[in-house]
Design a protein around this motif. Structure first.
Motif, PDB file in Angstrom:
ATOM      1  N   ASN A  29     103.809 117.794  74.232  1.00 33.55           N
ATOM      2  CA  ASN A  29     103.769 116.804  75.312  1.00 33.55           C
ATOM      3  C   ASN A  29     102.405 116.802  75.995  1.00 33.55           C
ATOM      4  O   ASN A  29     101.659 117.789  75.968  1.00 33.55           O
ATOM      5  CB  ASN A  29     104.902 117.037  76.319  1.00 33.55           C
ATOM      6  CG  ASN A  29     104.685 118.239  77.223  1.00 33.55           C
ATOM      7  OD1 ASN A  29     103.817 118.245  78.079  1.00 33.55           O
ATOM      8  ND2 ASN A  29     105.511 119.277  77.016  1.00 33.55           N
ATOM      9  N   VAL A  30     102.089 115.697  76.635  1.00 39.67           N
ATOM     10  CA  VAL A  30     100.744 115.468  77.161  1.00 39.67           C
ATOM     11  C   VAL A  30     100.381 116.483  78.248  1.00 39.67           C
ATOM     12  O   VAL A  30      99.215 116.892  78.363  1.00 39.67           O
ATOM     13  CB  VAL A  30     100.623 114.020  77.686  1.00 39.67           C
ATOM     14  CG1 VAL A  30     101.569 113.767  78.854  1.00 39.67           C
ATOM     15  CG2 VAL A  30      99.195 113.698  78.087  1.00 39.67           C
ATOM     16  N   ARG A  31     101.343 116.912  79.030  1.00 34.52           N
ATOM     17  CA  ARG A  31     101.056 117.855  80.115  1.00 34.52           C
ATOM     18  C   ARG A  31     100.723 119.251  79.573  1.00 34.52           C
ATOM     19  O   ARG A  31      99.778 119.893  80.026  1.00 34.52           O
ATOM     20  CB  ARG A  31     102.246 117.933  81.067  1.00 34.52           C
ATOM     21  CG  ARG A  31     101.957 118.628  82.401  1.00 34.52           C
ATOM     22  CD  ARG A  31     103.129 118.400  83.348  1.00 34.52           C
ATOM     23  NE  ARG A  31     102.984 119.046  84.634  1.00 34.52           N
ATOM     24  CZ  ARG A  31     102.301 118.575  85.673  1.00 34.52           C
ATOM     25  NH1 ARG A  31     101.662 117.424  85.547  1.00 34.52           N
ATOM     26  NH2 ARG A  31     102.246 119.218  86.823  1.00 34.52           N
ATOM     27  N   LEU A  32     101.484 119.695  78.586  1.00 34.21           N
ATOM     28  CA  LEU A  32     101.226 121.008  77.987  1.00 34.21           C
ATOM     29  C   LEU A  32      99.902 121.012  77.229  1.00 34.21           C
ATOM     30  O   LEU A  32      99.142 121.990  77.281  1.00 34.21           O
ATOM     31  CB  LEU A  32     102.380 121.390  77.066  1.00 34.21           C
ATOM     32  CG  LEU A  32     102.422 122.812  76.511  1.00 34.21           C
ATOM     33  CD1 LEU A  32     102.263 123.844  77.622  1.00 34.21           C
ATOM     34  CD2 LEU A  32     103.714 123.056  75.759  1.00 34.21           C
ATOM     35  N   ASP A  70      94.466 131.409  94.320  1.00 32.38           N
ATOM     36  CA  ASP A  70      94.059 130.627  95.477  1.00 32.38           C
ATOM     37  C   ASP A  70      94.724 129.250  95.474  1.00 32.38           C
ATOM     38  O   ASP A  70      94.598 128.496  94.499  1.00 32.38           O
ATOM     39  CB  ASP A  70      92.539 130.464  95.468  1.00 32.38           C
ATOM     40  CG  ASP A  70      92.036 129.649  96.635  1.00 32.38           C
ATOM     41  OD1 ASP A  70      91.710 128.459  96.429  1.00 32.38           O
ATOM     42  OD2 ASP A  70      92.004 130.183  97.752  1.00 32.38           O
ATOM     43  N   PRO A  71      95.447 128.894  96.555  1.00 35.54           N
ATOM     44  CA  PRO A  71      96.185 127.617  96.581  1.00 35.54           C
ATOM     45  C   PRO A  71      95.313 126.394  96.362  1.00 35.54           C
ATOM     46  O   PRO A  71      95.708 125.462  95.666  1.00 35.54           O
ATOM     47  CB  PRO A  71      96.822 127.609  97.982  1.00 35.54           C
ATOM     48  CG  PRO A  71      96.929 129.054  98.357  1.00 35.54           C
ATOM     49  CD  PRO A  71      95.720 129.709  97.761  1.00 35.54           C
ATOM     50  N   ALA A  72      94.119 126.379  96.953  1.00 37.32           N
ATOM     51  CA  ALA A  72      93.243 125.209  96.806  1.00 37.32           C
ATOM     52  C   ALA A  72      92.782 125.039  95.370  1.00 37.32           C
ATOM     53  O   ALA A  72      92.748 123.916  94.844  1.00 37.32           O
ATOM     54  CB  ALA A  72      92.032 125.349  97.734  1.00 37.32           C
ATOM     55  N   GLU A  73      92.431 126.144  94.724  1.00 40.24           N
ATOM     56  CA  GLU A  73      92.014 126.078  93.321  1.00 40.24           C
ATOM     57  C   GLU A  73      93.161 125.597  92.442  1.00 40.24           C
ATOM     58  O   GLU A  73      92.964 124.790  91.529  1.00 40.24           O
ATOM     59  CB  GLU A  73      91.535 127.451  92.852  1.00 40.24           C
ATOM     60  CG  GLU A  73      90.233 127.925  93.462  1.00 40.24           C
ATOM     61  CD  GLU A  73      89.013 127.224  92.867  1.00 40.24           C
ATOM     62  OE1 GLU A  73      89.182 126.508  91.867  1.00 40.24           O
ATOM     63  OE2 GLU A  73      87.916 127.410  93.412  1.00 40.24           O
ATOM     64  N   MET A  74      94.355 126.102  92.693  1.00 41.22           N
ATOM     65  CA  MET A  74      95.508 125.705  91.885  1.00 41.22           C
ATOM     66  C   MET A  74      95.874 124.245  92.099  1.00 41.22           C
ATOM     67  O   MET A  74      96.241 123.537  91.157  1.00 41.22           O
ATOM     68  CB  MET A  74      96.700 126.609  92.195  1.00 41.22           C
ATOM     69  CG  MET A  74      96.544 128.022  91.693  1.00 41.22           C
ATOM     70  SD  MET A  74      98.066 128.981  91.855  1.00 41.22           S
ATOM     71  CE  MET A  74      98.247 129.021  93.636  1.00 41.22           C
ATOM     72  N   GLU A  75      95.771 123.796  93.348  1.00 37.30           N
ATOM     73  CA  GLU A  75      96.079 122.395  93.637  1.00 37.30           C
ATOM     74  C   GLU A  75      95.176 121.463  92.842  1.00 37.30           C
ATOM     75  O   GLU A  75      95.621 120.448  92.291  1.00 37.30           O
ATOM     76  CB  GLU A  75      95.930 122.135  95.140  1.00 37.30           C
ATOM     77  CG  GLU A  75      96.304 120.723  95.552  1.00 37.30           C
ATOM     78  CD  GLU A  75      96.207 120.497  97.050  1.00 37.30           C
ATOM     79  OE1 GLU A  75      96.403 119.339  97.472  1.00 37.30           O
ATOM     80  OE2 GLU A  75      95.931 121.464  97.790  1.00 37.30           O
ATOM     81  N   ALA A 113      96.469 119.012  89.835  1.00 39.43           N
ATOM     82  CA  ALA A 113      96.256 117.576  90.053  1.00 39.43           C
ATOM     83  C   ALA A 113      95.652 116.890  88.840  1.00 39.43           C
ATOM     84  O   ALA A 113      95.832 115.673  88.652  1.00 39.43           O
ATOM     85  CB  ALA A 113      95.353 117.367  91.267  1.00 39.43           C
ATOM     86  N   HIS A 114      94.952 117.639  87.988  1.00 39.51           N
ATOM     87  CA  HIS A 114      94.324 117.051  86.807  1.00 39.51           C
ATOM     88  C   HIS A 114      95.247 117.038  85.587  1.00 39.51           C
ATOM     89  O   HIS A 114      94.830 116.591  84.508  1.00 39.51           O
ATOM     90  CB  HIS A 114      93.035 117.808  86.465  1.00 39.51           C
ATOM     91  CG  HIS A 114      91.898 117.517  87.404  1.00 39.51           C
ATOM     92  ND1 HIS A 114      91.738 118.171  88.595  1.00 39.51           N
ATOM     93  CD2 HIS A 114      90.884 116.619  87.329  1.00 39.51           C
ATOM     94  CE1 HIS A 114      90.664 117.703  89.219  1.00 39.51           C
ATOM     95  NE2 HIS A 114      90.124 116.766  88.474  1.00 39.51           N
ATOM     96  N   LEU A 115      96.476 117.508  85.743  1.00 37.54           N
ATOM     97  CA  LEU A 115      97.405 117.515  84.617  1.00 37.54           C
ATOM     98  C   LEU A 115      98.261 116.250  84.646  1.00 37.54           C
ATOM     99  O   LEU A 115      98.931 115.974  85.645  1.00 37.54           O
ATOM    100  CB  LEU A 115      98.313 118.749  84.680  1.00 37.54           C
ATOM    101  CG  LEU A 115      97.605 120.108  84.636  1.00 37.54           C
ATOM    102  CD1 LEU A 115      98.633 121.229  84.734  1.00 37.54           C
ATOM    103  CD2 LEU A 115      96.787 120.247  83.354  1.00 37.54           C
ATOM    104  N   PRO A 116      98.265 115.470  83.587  1.00 40.44           N
ATOM    105  CA  PRO A 116      99.036 114.214  83.581  1.00 40.44           C
ATOM    106  C   PRO A 116     100.538 114.479  83.494  1.00 40.44           C
ATOM    107  O   PRO A 116     100.983 115.509  82.988  1.00 40.44           O
ATOM    108  CB  PRO A 116      98.540 113.508  82.317  1.00 40.44           C
ATOM    109  CG  PRO A 116      98.118 114.629  81.412  1.00 40.44           C
ATOM    110  CD  PRO A 116      97.548 115.691  82.312  1.00 40.44           C
ATOM    111  N   GLU A 117     101.311 113.548  84.001  1.00 41.07           N
ATOM    112  CA  GLU A 117     102.763 113.613  83.893  1.00 41.07           C
ATOM    113  C   GLU A 117     103.198 112.918  82.602  1.00 41.07           C
ATOM    114  O   GLU A 117     102.672 111.860  82.248  1.00 41.07           O
ATOM    115  CB  GLU A 117     103.423 112.906  85.084  1.00 41.07           C
ATOM    116  CG  GLU A 117     103.260 113.624  86.415  1.00 41.07           C
ATOM    117  CD  GLU A 117     104.149 114.849  86.523  1.00 41.07           C
ATOM    118  OE1 GLU A 117     104.993 115.059  85.621  1.00 41.07           O
ATOM    119  OE2 GLU A 117     103.997 115.591  87.513  1.00 41.07           O
ATOM    120  N   PRO A 118     104.141 113.513  81.867  1.00 37.95           N
ATOM    121  CA  PRO A 118     104.663 112.831  80.667  1.00 37.95           C
ATOM    122  C   PRO A 118     105.260 111.469  81.034  1.00 37.95           C
ATOM    123  O   PRO A 118     105.868 111.307  82.093  1.00 37.95           O
ATOM    124  CB  PRO A 118     105.746 113.797  80.161  1.00 37.95           C
ATOM    125  CG  PRO A 118     105.347 115.130  80.693  1.00 37.95           C
ATOM    126  CD  PRO A 118     104.740 114.855  82.036  1.00 37.95           C
TER     127      PRO A 118
END
Length: 310
Positions: free
Chosen positions: A190-193, A247-252, A256-261
């Motif tokens: 899948n596109v997200r993985l 770090d929460p900011a780094e993870m956010e 955010a750059h991962l697309p949703e299927p």
């Protein structure tokens, strides 16, 4: 500080004095022996002579983790709707049948082997037009339990790679733990993985490898210059779980750059309160594609920046 580590060919035994999960100081009253990869979580015999992390944990955390190691491994060993296992290994097939009868699904309250999911949707295509769609799927596991078991295993692995022989303690990651998704084998393309795999491929590997004959895979990588780690687990060649901690900011930013299927709308269930039915097609890894999620690829740091460790 710990250096990069492949999984060694034999078990690692720590003589730790704090619980790797909750940090409690251990004594004779609350100490228990813990296997980061429970023998019951992989086909019987697959851990013989293979790497495992054996350490101490408090009895409360050990008990909580043991409960998760009942139905989740049993479900991950079950065959797909066509009756096929990901690998025709006699140990896997035998254990799948045994656990299917003895392990109880926390989702259905029934034996895992009898927890096949059957669903029927009745929805309208327009005035006077209704359609019924039925589906049959393998036993399902509660997502919250999947992420909880991932948390325990990763906490043990992180404790291992940060373990100090002098103090006999390891560390817990700073910041937060953020699961991104779980995915079954038929949807590993899948596109997200795929996007997650590509995004973290050049992060610094800290623990990558497999054990139990490939029935357990793990990858922990650190983003260069940041307190942010990616992680991935694979259970019994059936379930993959991915995410981040740190770090929460780094993870956010990373999430955010991962697309949703992509989801497809089929219609709306009959009745005034009928829900809109949306489905998406599972995407397997294509034959011949390079599956790099658990590959060890050591990136070259910039000349003015030394290699980082945990």
């Amino acid at each position: 500080m710990a250096q990069n580590r492949f999984l060694p060919p034999q078990p690692t035994i720590l003589k730790n004095v704090s619980c790797p999960y909750c940090g409690t100081q251990l004594d004779d009253q609350n100490r228990s022996k813990e296997h980061a990869v429970a023998r019951s979580s992989v086909p019987k015999g697959s851990l013989d002579g293979a790497w495992n992390l054996i350490l101490n944990a408090c009895k409360a955390c050990n008990g909580a983790k043991s409960d998760l190691e009942d139905d989740i491994p049993a479900i991950s060993m079950q065959p797909d709707p066509t009756g096929r296992h990901p690998r025709e290994d006699p140990r896997l097939i035998k254990d799948a049948a045994r656990k299917g009868a003895k392990s109880w699904s926390r989702l259905t309250g029934m034996p895992v082997g009898k927890s096949t999911v059957r669903q029927t949707f009745n929805f309208s295509l327009g005035p006077g037009m209704t359609v019924s769609v039925g589906s049959v799927g393998p036993p399902q596991v509660e997502e919250s339990r999947v992420f909880a078991l991932a948390w325990y295993q990763l906490a043990a692995f992180f404790y291992f790679v940060t373990y100090d022989d002098q103090s006999k303690t390891g560390k817990h990651w700073p910041g937060e733990f953020v699961p991104v998704m779980q995915s079954v084998r038929s949807d590993w393309g899948n596109v997200r993985l795929r996007a997650f795999t590509d995004a973290v491929a050049n992060w610094l590997p800290r623990l990558c490898g497999m054990t139990a004959g490939g029935f357990l895979r793990v990858a922990i990588r650190r983003k260069t210059g940041a307190d942010c780690w990616s992680w991935a687990l694979e259970w019994n060649e059936s379930i993959r779980v991915i995410g981040f901690f740190g770090d929460p900011a780094e993870m956010e930013t990373a999430v955010a750059h991962l697309p949703e299927p992509e989801m497809h709308t089929l219609g709306r269930e009959r009745g005034p309160a009928g829900a809109t039915i949306r489905l998406r097609e599972e995407v397997p890894v294509k034959e011949g594609d390079q599956d790099k999620l658990f590959a060890w690829e050591e990136p070259q740091p910039p000349r003015d920046e030394p290699p980082k460790t945990l």
